[in-house]
Design a protein around this motif. Structure first.
Motif, short mmCIF file in Angstrom:
data_model
loop_
_atom_site.label_atom_id
_atom_site.label_comp_id
_atom_site.label_asym_id
_atom_site.label_seq_id
_atom_site.Cartn_x
_atom_site.Cartn_y
_atom_site.Cartn_z
N VAL A 65 0.84 -1.20 0.00
CA VAL A 65 0.00 0.00 0.00
C VAL A 65 0.88 1.25 0.00
N CYS A 66 1.92 1.25 0.80
CA CYS A 66 2.85 2.37 0.87
C CYS A 66 3.46 2.63 -0.51
N ARG A 67 3.89 1.57 -1.16
CA ARG A 67 4.51 1.69 -2.49
C ARG A 67 3.54 2.32 -3.49
N ARG A 68 2.30 1.86 -3.49
CA ARG A 68 1.32 2.37 -4.45
C ARG A 68 0.95 3.82 -4.18
N LEU A 69 0.83 4.16 -2.90
CA LEU A 69 0.54 5.55 -2.55
C LEU A 69 1.67 6.47 -2.99
N ARG A 70 2.89 6.04 -2.73
CA ARG A 70 4.02 6.90 -3.04
C ARG A 70 4.21 7.08 -4.55
N ARG A 71 3.86 6.10 -5.34
CA ARG A 71 4.01 6.21 -6.79
C ARG A 71 3.14 7.33 -7.37
N ARG A 72 2.00 7.61 -6.72
CA ARG A 72 1.07 8.58 -7.29
C ARG A 72 0.98 9.88 -6.52
N SER A 73 1.60 9.96 -5.34
CA SER A 73 1.36 11.12 -4.49
C SER A 73 2.53 11.38 -3.54
N ASP A 74 2.61 12.64 -3.08
CA ASP A 74 3.61 12.98 -2.05
C ASP A 74 2.97 13.05 -0.67
N VAL A 75 1.82 12.37 -0.49
CA VAL A 75 1.16 12.35 0.81
C VAL A 75 2.13 11.89 1.89
N ALA A 76 2.02 12.48 3.06
CA ALA A 76 2.86 12.07 4.19
C ALA A 76 2.38 10.71 4.70
N ILE A 77 3.29 9.76 4.79
CA ILE A 77 2.95 8.40 5.23
C ILE A 77 3.73 8.06 6.48
N ILE A 78 3.01 7.75 7.55
CA ILE A 78 3.63 7.30 8.79
C ILE A 78 3.13 5.88 9.08
N VAL A 79 4.04 4.93 9.09
CA VAL A 79 3.67 3.56 9.41
C VAL A 79 3.47 3.44 10.91
#
Length: 230
Positions: free
Chosen positions: A60-74
């Protein structure tokens, strides 16, 4: 700021969403990876569990990052180095292992937003509880619209209680937040600052002692026509 909690445990998701909303964020939750990828509008921050029922959180992290610069905190119970490396390599901005305190999570969110969205992160973030209002950006505190001048230590103590009102915060948690991450000195110094904080806030019952455990922010209401009452 919109925060999306991606968590399949409804109890944890509910706690996080309520805490985030009290801290001034617009927060919601989904329980699967596919729901996270389909979320609209796209959030500013994603709090991502790795153990999802349909997709691995790293994917999920990989797919989100491919399309967006949204901040992701695991936010996950998986604390092994390999999991950390995989998530960070796939674009996660930070990695937090359960269990954790809400105060630490909010601090991580602010730090990530400063790096990822510095303009958005500059806006005020306000905590409100009864007559109490705390502006985290300006470090301004008001009680029933009366400004209260606090020392830096008193402010840090109050913030540690206000991020999750009602939760008991241990002495050690407060000392580590307001003084040092590895505080080993006498804890009586905290009692002195708590006493000063209570005098300045002047709201009976707002800062409660839970004997043998720590402190918490209690319930108190301001009477606009007269004195502050519990």
């Amino acid at each position: 700021m919109r925060v999306l909690v991606v968590e399949d445990d409804p109890g944890i998701a509910d706690l996080l969403v309520r805490g985030l909303r009290r801290a001034g964020y617009t927060a919601g939750s989904v329980s699967s990876g596919h729901q996270a990828l389909a979320a609209a509008p796209e959030p500013d921050v994603v709090l991502l569990d790795l153990g999802l029922p349909d997709l691995d959180g790293v994917d999920v992290c990989r797919r989100l990052r491919r399309r967006s610069d949204v901040a992701i905190i695991v936010v996950t119970a998986r604390g092994e180095e390999g999991d950390r490396v995989a998530a960070l390599d796939e674009g996660a901005d930070d990695y937090l292992v359960k269990p954790f305190g809400l105060a630490e999570l909010l601090a991580r969110i602010r730090a990530v937003l400063r790096r990822v969205h510095p303009v958005d992160a500059s806006g005020p973030e306000v905590l409100r509880h009864g007559p109490l209002e705390i502006d985290l950006r300006t470090r301004k505190v008001t009680v029933a619209q009366r400004e209260v001048a606090l020392t830096p230590k008193e402010f840090d103590i109050l913030e540690s209680l206000a991020v999750d009102p009602g939760r008991v915060v241990t002495r050690q948690e407060i000392l580590e937040r307001a003084w040092d991450a590895h505080w080993y000195g006498p804890t009586k110094v905290l009692d002195v600052h708590i006493a000063a904080l209570r005098r300045k806030l002047d709201v009976p019952g707002l800062v409660e002692t839970v004997y043998g455990r720590g402190f918490r922010l209690g319930t108190a209401d301001a009477d606009p026509a007269g004195p502050v009452r519990r």
